[in-house]
Design a protein around this motif. Structure first.
Motif, PDB file in Angstrom:
ATOM      1  N   PRO A 228      -5.351   4.459  12.965  1.00 51.20           N
ATOM      2  CA  PRO A 228      -5.955   5.795  13.116  1.00 51.20           C
ATOM      3  C   PRO A 228      -5.596   6.683  11.927  1.00 51.20           C
ATOM      4  O   PRO A 228      -4.453   6.697  11.468  1.00 51.20           O
ATOM      5  N   LYS A 229      -6.579   7.413  11.443  1.00 51.84           N
ATOM      6  CA  LYS A 229      -6.374   8.285  10.288  1.00 51.84           C
ATOM      7  C   LYS A 229      -5.760   9.605  10.740  1.00 51.84           C
ATOM      8  O   LYS A 229      -6.410  10.441  11.361  1.00 51.84           O
ATOM      9  N   GLU A 230      -4.497   9.739  10.486  1.00 49.69           N
ATOM     10  CA  GLU A 230      -3.719  10.927  10.831  1.00 49.69           C
ATOM     11  C   GLU A 230      -2.629  11.067   9.782  1.00 49.69           C
ATOM     12  O   GLU A 230      -2.379  10.165   8.992  1.00 49.69           O
ATOM     13  N   THR A 231      -1.953  12.215   9.812  1.00 47.98           N
ATOM     14  CA  THR A 231      -0.687  12.316   9.084  1.00 47.98           C
ATOM     15  C   THR A 231       0.409  11.896  10.036  1.00 47.98           C
ATOM     16  O   THR A 231       0.575  12.478  11.103  1.00 47.98           O
ATOM     17  N   TYR A 232       1.152  10.845   9.661  1.00 43.88           N
ATOM     18  CA  TYR A 232       2.230  10.331  10.494  1.00 43.88           C
ATOM     19  C   TYR A 232       3.556  10.938  10.032  1.00 43.88           C
ATOM     20  O   TYR A 232       4.007  10.693   8.918  1.00 43.88           O
ATOM     21  N   SER A 233       4.189  11.697  10.904  1.00 39.31           N
ATOM     22  CA  SER A 233       5.509  12.237  10.599  1.00 39.31           C
ATOM     23  C   SER A 233       6.582  11.174  10.779  1.00 39.31           C
ATOM     24  O   SER A 233       7.513  11.059   9.975  1.00 39.31           O
ATOM     25  N   VAL A 234       6.440  10.403  11.861  1.00 37.33           N
ATOM     26  CA  VAL A 234       7.406   9.359  12.202  1.00 37.33           C
ATOM     27  C   VAL A 234       6.642   8.124  12.653  1.00 37.33           C
ATOM     28  O   VAL A 234       5.680   8.225  13.434  1.00 37.33           O
ATOM     29  N   VAL A 235       7.073   6.970  12.166  1.00 41.82           N
ATOM     30  CA  VAL A 235       6.477   5.697  12.591  1.00 41.82           C
ATOM     31  C   VAL A 235       7.590   4.795  13.120  1.00 41.82           C
ATOM     32  O   VAL A 235       8.600   4.585  12.441  1.00 41.82           O
TER      33      VAL A 235
ATOM     34  N   GLU B 159      -0.567   4.754   3.810  1.00 43.02           N
ATOM     35  CA  GLU B 159      -1.770   5.561   3.579  1.00 43.02           C
ATOM     36  C   GLU B 159      -1.797   6.801   4.471  1.00 43.02           C
ATOM     37  O   GLU B 159      -2.469   7.785   4.147  1.00 43.02           O
ATOM     38  N   ASN B 160      -1.080   6.759   5.589  1.00 40.33           N
ATOM     39  CA  ASN B 160      -1.091   7.869   6.547  1.00 40.33           C
ATOM     40  C   ASN B 160       0.170   8.730   6.504  1.00 40.33           C
ATOM     41  O   ASN B 160       0.319   9.642   7.314  1.00 40.33           O
ATOM     42  N   LEU B 161       1.076   8.433   5.570  1.00 39.96           N
ATOM     43  CA  LEU B 161       2.329   9.163   5.500  1.00 39.96           C
ATOM     44  C   LEU B 161       2.244  10.332   4.540  1.00 39.96           C
ATOM     45  O   LEU B 161       1.385  10.379   3.659  1.00 39.96           O
ATOM     46  N   ALA B 162       3.149  11.267   4.734  1.00 39.83           N
ATOM     47  CA  ALA B 162       3.284  12.413   3.839  1.00 39.83           C
ATOM     48  C   ALA B 162       4.688  12.381   3.238  1.00 39.83           C
ATOM     49  O   ALA B 162       5.554  11.617   3.680  1.00 39.83           O
ATOM     50  N   ILE B 163       4.906  13.192   2.217  1.00 37.42           N
ATOM     51  CA  ILE B 163       6.256  13.322   1.677  1.00 37.42           C
ATOM     52  C   ILE B 163       7.188  13.779   2.798  1.00 37.42           C
ATOM     53  O   ILE B 163       6.922  14.766   3.482  1.00 37.42           O
ATOM     54  N   GLY B 164       8.257  13.041   3.029  1.00 31.02           N
ATOM     55  CA  GLY B 164       9.197  13.381   4.086  1.00 31.02           C
ATOM     56  C   GLY B 164       8.997  12.605   5.374  1.00 31.02           C
ATOM     57  O   GLY B 164       9.783  12.770   6.314  1.00 31.02           O
ATOM     58  N   SER B 165       7.983  11.745   5.441  1.00 32.86           N
ATOM     59  CA  SER B 165       7.761  10.947   6.644  1.00 32.86           C
ATOM     60  C   SER B 165       8.852   9.886   6.804  1.00 32.86           C
ATOM     61  O   SER B 165       9.392   9.372   5.820  1.00 32.86           O
ATOM     62  N   PHE B 166       9.145   9.558   8.059  1.00 33.98           N
ATOM     63  CA  PHE B 166      10.162   8.566   8.395  1.00 33.98           C
ATOM     64  C   PHE B 166       9.524   7.300   8.958  1.00 33.98           C
ATOM     65  O   PHE B 166       8.511   7.373   9.660  1.00 33.98           O
TER      66      PHE B 166
END
Length: 243
Positions: A102-109, A132-139
């Motif tokens: 799913p196309k989202e911004t993932y904060s935590v995976v 592809e779905n992570l942002a700077i600071g994602s875990f």
């Protein structure tokens, strides 16, 4: 999911309540929650996850991904039993490497008990999809079977038929660090099952023997004796962050 594993999860669901799962949850990401960036909390290969229960009151979007509808339906029933209103959760029946995430911004995976079903090349592709779905600071929290796992026998030609790879820390770092991740935590553990877990396994064996229509008492006793063993499970856990 094949019949054998379906019967296992049926036995598991009968014996372990949602409260049981929440109470025994070990989530080392609690140490970093103040650093979470905006975005969804995602459990890939979620099964009847406890990790999403942890954040059910967080106000964040929760995403559970699994390729077995039985697990997703069981998870939905567990969530409904908690009687939380307004929970923003989406459950997807997807197969890794076959379907897009799913196309989202993932904060935590969370990648818990999933990567050992893939070889290193496949894991690299999965992490490429995740990034592809992570942002700077994602875990990303990964929990997988280590090379010390009791089933690991490199001398056996069928060693990687079921679990495709048993991991070392070097293996995980070779997947994450080239993609720009920084490792924040590494831990390894070995544990035996509790008596309750062992009784669940015995119930599962009984159900499976019923399915196979093996009703001879002596034969059943012999099969249970051979397979009902408390072997130590060895796992490796890491937390990575995209700085």
């Amino acid at each position: 999911m094949d019949v054998q594993m379906r019967l296992y999860w049926e036995s598991y669901s009968e014996d372990f309540t949602t409260d049981d799962l929440i109470r025994t949850l070990h989530n080392p990401l609690r140490d970093y929650e103040s650093d979470f960036v905006d975005g969804a909390i995602v459990d890939i290969g979620c099964g009847q996850t406890t990790f999403l229960f942890e954040y059910i009151n967080s106000g964040r979007k929760l995403i559970g991904i699994d390729n077995d509808q039985y697990q997703l339906d069981s998870l939905k029933n567990r969530i409904n039993s908690l009687a939380h209103e307004g929970v923003n959760i989406e459950l997807y029946n997807l197969t890794l490497l076959r379907n897009s995430l799913p196309k989202e911004t993932y904060s935590v995976v969370f990648l818990a008990n999933i990567l050992h079903f893939f070889n290193l090349q496949q894991c690299n592709k999965i992490l490429g999809q995740v990034k592809e779905n992570l942002a700077i600071g994602s875990f990303v929290y990964v929990w997988t079977h280590s090379d010390k796992y009791y089933m690991n026998n490199p001398g056996n030609s069928e060693n990687n038929e079921y679990f495709k790879h048993y991991f070392t820390l070097a293996d995980l770092d070779s997947l994450f660090i080239p993609l720009g991740f920084k490792r924040l935590m590494h831990s390894e553990k070995e544990r035996l099952f509790s008596e309750k877990e062992m009784q669940t396994q015995k119930k599962w064996l009984e159900k499976y023997l019923d399915h196979l229509e093996i009703f001879d008492k002596q034969e059943r006793a012999s099969i249970i004796k051979e397979n009902w063993k408390n072997n130590p499970e060895a796992d490796i856990m890491c937390i990575y962050k995209l700085p």
